[in-house]
Design a protein around this motif. Structure first.
Motif, PDB file in Angstrom:
ATOM      1  N   SER A 234     -43.322   1.251  13.394  1.00  0.00           N
ATOM      2  CA  SER A 234     -43.508   0.830  12.002  1.00  0.00           C
ATOM      3  C   SER A 234     -42.500  -0.248  11.645  1.00  0.00           C
ATOM      4  O   SER A 234     -41.404  -0.314  12.204  1.00  0.00           O
ATOM      5  N   ASP A 235     -42.867  -1.104  10.680  1.00  0.00           N
ATOM      6  CA  ASP A 235     -41.923  -2.103  10.187  1.00  0.00           C
ATOM      7  C   ASP A 235     -40.763  -1.425   9.462  1.00  0.00           C
ATOM      8  O   ASP A 235     -39.597  -1.777   9.661  1.00  0.00           O
ATOM      9  N   PHE A 236     -41.105  -0.451   8.605  1.00  0.00           N
ATOM     10  CA  PHE A 236     -40.104   0.260   7.807  1.00  0.00           C
ATOM     11  C   PHE A 236     -40.453   1.745   7.778  1.00  0.00           C
ATOM     12  O   PHE A 236     -41.623   2.108   7.711  1.00  0.00           O
ATOM     13  N   HIS A 237     -39.412   2.585   7.790  1.00  0.00           N
ATOM     14  CA  HIS A 237     -39.649   4.029   7.709  1.00  0.00           C
ATOM     15  C   HIS A 237     -38.556   4.672   6.864  1.00  0.00           C
ATOM     16  O   HIS A 237     -37.359   4.481   7.127  1.00  0.00           O
ATOM     17  N   TRP A 238     -38.986   5.388   5.834  1.00  0.00           N
ATOM     18  CA  TRP A 238     -38.064   6.181   5.020  1.00  0.00           C
ATOM     19  C   TRP A 238     -38.299   7.644   5.383  1.00  0.00           C
ATOM     20  O   TRP A 238     -39.265   8.277   4.921  1.00  0.00           O
ATOM     21  N   LYS A 239     -37.428   8.168   6.236  1.00  0.00           N
ATOM     22  CA  LYS A 239     -37.626   9.520   6.778  1.00  0.00           C
ATOM     23  C   LYS A 239     -37.601  10.572   5.685  1.00  0.00           C
ATOM     24  O   LYS A 239     -38.470  11.456   5.637  1.00  0.00           O
ATOM     25  N   GLU A 240     -36.592  10.501   4.799  1.00  0.00           N
ATOM     26  CA  GLU A 240     -36.464  11.515   3.761  1.00  0.00           C
ATOM     27  C   GLU A 240     -37.651  11.488   2.808  1.00  0.00           C
ATOM     28  O   GLU A 240     -38.152  12.535   2.383  1.00  0.00           O
ATOM     29  N   VAL A 244     -43.948   5.252   5.257  1.00  0.00           N
ATOM     30  CA  VAL A 244     -43.923   4.143   6.205  1.00  0.00           C
ATOM     31  C   VAL A 244     -44.362   2.891   5.470  1.00  0.00           C
ATOM     32  O   VAL A 244     -45.344   2.901   4.726  1.00  0.00           O
ATOM     33  N   GLY A 245     -43.627   1.811   5.651  1.00  0.00           N
ATOM     34  CA  GLY A 245     -43.975   0.535   5.030  1.00  0.00           C
ATOM     35  C   GLY A 245     -44.390  -0.477   6.077  1.00  0.00           C
ATOM     36  O   GLY A 245     -43.761  -0.579   7.136  1.00  0.00           O
ATOM     37  N   GLU A 246     -45.435  -1.243   5.797  1.00  0.00           N
ATOM     38  CA  GLU A 246     -45.950  -2.250   6.726  1.00  0.00           C
ATOM     39  C   GLU A 246     -46.145  -3.574   6.000  1.00  0.00           C
ATOM     40  O   GLU A 246     -46.840  -3.637   4.975  1.00  0.00           O
ATOM     41  N   PHE A 247     -45.503  -4.609   6.544  1.00  0.00           N
ATOM     42  CA  PHE A 247     -45.730  -5.949   6.025  1.00  0.00           C
ATOM     43  C   PHE A 247     -46.848  -6.606   6.821  1.00  0.00           C
ATOM     44  O   PHE A 247     -46.780  -6.683   8.048  1.00  0.00           O
ATOM     45  N   CYS A 283     -46.969  11.230   6.913  1.00  0.00           N
ATOM     46  CA  CYS A 283     -46.310  10.114   6.231  1.00  0.00           C
ATOM     47  C   CYS A 283     -47.293   9.373   5.332  1.00  0.00           C
ATOM     48  O   CYS A 283     -48.457   9.174   5.712  1.00  0.00           O
ATOM     49  N   ASN A 284     -46.817   8.979   4.176  1.00  0.00           N
ATOM     50  CA  ASN A 284     -47.578   8.074   3.337  1.00  0.00           C
ATOM     51  C   ASN A 284     -47.368   6.660   3.882  1.00  0.00           C
ATOM     52  O   ASN A 284     -46.288   6.325   4.365  1.00  0.00           O
ATOM     53  N   VAL A 285     -48.389   5.817   3.823  1.00  0.00           N
ATOM     54  CA  VAL A 285     -48.291   4.452   4.329  1.00  0.00           C
ATOM     55  C   VAL A 285     -48.559   3.489   3.178  1.00  0.00           C
ATOM     56  O   VAL A 285     -49.572   3.596   2.491  1.00  0.00           O
ATOM     57  N   VAL A 286     -47.631   2.557   2.978  1.00  0.00           N
ATOM     58  CA  VAL A 286     -47.795   1.540   1.944  1.00  0.00           C
ATOM     59  C   VAL A 286     -47.733   0.173   2.615  1.00  0.00           C
ATOM     60  O   VAL A 286     -46.900  -0.061   3.487  1.00  0.00           O
ATOM     61  N   ARG A 287     -48.630  -0.718   2.234  1.00  0.00           N
ATOM     62  CA  ARG A 287     -48.731  -2.037   2.847  1.00  0.00           C
ATOM     63  C   ARG A 287     -48.569  -3.115   1.789  1.00  0.00           C
ATOM     64  O   ARG A 287     -48.925  -2.937   0.626  1.00  0.00           O
ATOM     65  N   TRP A 288     -48.039  -4.257   2.221  1.00  0.00           N
ATOM     66  CA  TRP A 288     -47.938  -5.412   1.330  1.00  0.00           C
ATOM     67  C   TRP A 288     -48.012  -6.685   2.154  1.00  0.00           C
ATOM     68  O   TRP A 288     -47.929  -6.656   3.387  1.00  0.00           O
ATOM     69  N   ASP A 289     -48.202  -7.809   1.462  1.00  0.00           N
ATOM     70  CA  ASP A 289     -48.337  -9.078   2.170  1.00  0.00           C
ATOM     71  C   ASP A 289     -47.528 -10.155   1.447  1.00  0.00           C
ATOM     72  O   ASP A 289     -46.768  -9.865   0.515  1.00  0.00           O
ATOM     73  N   TRP A 290     -47.691 -11.416   1.892  1.00  0.00           N
ATOM     74  CA  TRP A 290     -46.930 -12.512   1.309  1.00  0.00           C
ATOM     75  C   TRP A 290     -47.169 -12.635  -0.192  1.00  0.00           C
ATOM     76  O   TRP A 290     -46.244 -12.910  -0.956  1.00  0.00           O
ATOM     77  N   ALA A 291     -48.416 -12.458  -0.603  1.00  0.00           N
ATOM     78  CA  ALA A 291     -48.729 -12.602  -2.026  1.00  0.00           C
ATOM     79  C   ALA A 291     -47.945 -11.597  -2.864  1.00  0.00           C
ATOM     80  O   ALA A 291     -47.487 -11.909  -3.968  1.00  0.00           O
ATOM     81  N   ASP A 292     -47.761 -10.387  -2.355  1.00  0.00           N
ATOM     82  CA  ASP A 292     -47.005  -9.364  -3.076  1.00  0.00           C
ATOM     83  C   ASP A 292     -45.527  -9.743  -3.184  1.00  0.00           C
ATOM     84  O   ASP A 292     -44.881  -9.481  -4.203  1.00  0.00           O
ATOM     85  N   GLY A 307     -43.503   6.642  -3.417  1.00  0.00           N
ATOM     86  CA  GLY A 307     -42.541   7.733  -3.353  1.00  0.00           C
ATOM     87  C   GLY A 307     -41.253   7.420  -2.619  1.00  0.00           C
ATOM     88  O   GLY A 307     -40.506   8.340  -2.264  1.00  0.00           O
ATOM     89  N   VAL A 308     -40.957   6.146  -2.407  1.00  0.00           N
ATOM     90  CA  VAL A 308     -39.705   5.782  -1.733  1.00  0.00           C
ATOM     91  C   VAL A 308     -38.535   6.058  -2.677  1.00  0.00           C
ATOM     92  O   VAL A 308     -38.554   5.653  -3.839  1.00  0.00           O
ATOM     93  N   GLY A 309     -37.506   6.755  -2.168  1.00  0.00           N
ATOM     94  CA  GLY A 309     -36.368   7.125  -2.989  1.00  0.00           C
ATOM     95  C   GLY A 309     -35.416   5.968  -3.234  1.00  0.00           C
ATOM     96  O   GLY A 309     -35.345   5.022  -2.457  1.00  0.00           O
TER      97      GLY A 309
END
Length: 324
Positions: A234-240, A244-247, A283-292, A307-309
């Motif tokens: 994954s690009d990003f992971h917040w374990k607690e 999971v975040g994906e660009f 895991c919850n997965v959140v995605r974003w792109d350049w426009a975001d 839900g990212v802390g």
């Protein structure tokens, strides 16, 4: 960089059998584009270029226009080095050795630089600041989130140009006495935060915006496996927070080195399957792109909704010796 389309200089028009009126007619018809006074480029080629490619052409045109040696710096030097930066509308930037506060002329912004400790490199027929000075200047004079992008890049080897990674110690050493106290603080903060594990400019910019929004720092390039084996990284992971975040940069579905033999449509399906397997791990997965990223607050809202802390404030930190 991909070979640039040739520039046509007005002073050379006779070599091509063209008059001043011929050039004016071609510009009006769109067959040619005037990049700057007296310098032209093929119209269709120009319109097919990405904004950062057009910027590189503007740098080349400026170099052709000036009679005296010109050292390009900041975003312009980064463009020649192929160091990624944020934004498409930067002026062409060059140095002046006269301490008169800098000046702008003919579409070029000039910034003062003392001769001491100035290293100039000839690259692609242009004079540019060396890699270390280039990224330090960007860190000194760009917003924090933008400064992180080129720093992350140079902390990794550059296989295209066969350049080694630059260490943080080398960056620290490169500051010398060039910058003001305030600029030095900005540079140090960006260097401390920089991380070669960021896989792209979009990931670097995302990570800096995540930090600025006071979210918990994510783990980069986290490996995920399930009963069927490796799921991916994954690009990003917040374990607690179990997020999971994906660009999603366009290169993920367009460039061959990311497609790994798949078509664009196959890559989209594979990515969806990968996301489903990660979700199945809880895991919850959140995605974003350049426009975001370009719209302030959009990424922050997406991460908060997922839900990212947030990072704890100093007054909220409790340890074993200092309990409430």
């Amino acid at each position: 960089m991909t070979d640039l389309p040739p520039l046509l200089l007005s002073r050379d028009r006779n070599l091509h059998g063209l008059s001043a009126n011929d050039l004016a007619k071609r510009v009006r018809s769109g067959a040619m584009v005037r990049v700057r006074h007296g310098i032209y480029i093929d119209g269709p080629a120009w319109r097919a270029m990405k904004p950062w490619e057009q910027y590189r052409v503007r740098i080349q045109a400026a170099a052709e226009a000036f009679e005296k040696p010109t050292v390009f710096a900041r975003h312009s030097a980064a463009s020649v080095w192929e160091i990624p930066t944020i934004g498409f509308h930067h002026p062409v930037q060059a140095l002046t050795l006269k301490n008169d506060g800098g000046r702008s002329r003919a579409g070029v912004s000039r910034h003062f630089a003392a001769r001491a400790d100035l290293k100039v490199i000839r690259l692609e027929g242009l004079l540019v600041t060396d890699r270390i000075r280039t990224v330090l200047d960007l860190a000194a004079f760009s917003p924090f989130a933008e400064a992180v992008v080129p720093l992350d890049h140079v902390l990794r080897p550059d296989p295209r140009r066969q350049l080694p990674a630059i260490t943080k110690a080398e960056l620290e050493s490169g500051m010398g006495s060039v910058y003001s106290a305030a600029a030095t603080r900005r540079i140090r903060a960006a260097i401390e935060f920089a991380d070669p594990a960021s896989g792209s400019a979009g990931e670097s910019w995302s990570r800096a915006l995540i930090h600025a929004a006071r979210f918990e720092p994510p783990v980069l390039q986290q490996r995920f496996s399930d009963a069927d084996g490796l799921v991916g990284y994954s690009d990003f992971h917040w374990k607690e927070s179990r997020v999971v975040g994906e660009f999603d940069g366009e290169e993920k579905y367009l460039k061959s080195e990311f497609l790994k033999g798949l078509t664009a449509s196959q890559a989209v399906v594979a990515e969806k399957q990968r996301e489903n397997r990660i979700r199945a791990l809880g895991c919850n997965v959140v995605r974003w792109d350049w426009a975001d990223l370009k719209v302030p607050g959009t990424l922050e809202r997406k991460l908060a909704a997922a839900g990212v802390g947030r990072r704890r404030t100093r007054s909220a930190v409790i340890d074993a010796q200092n309990r409430l």
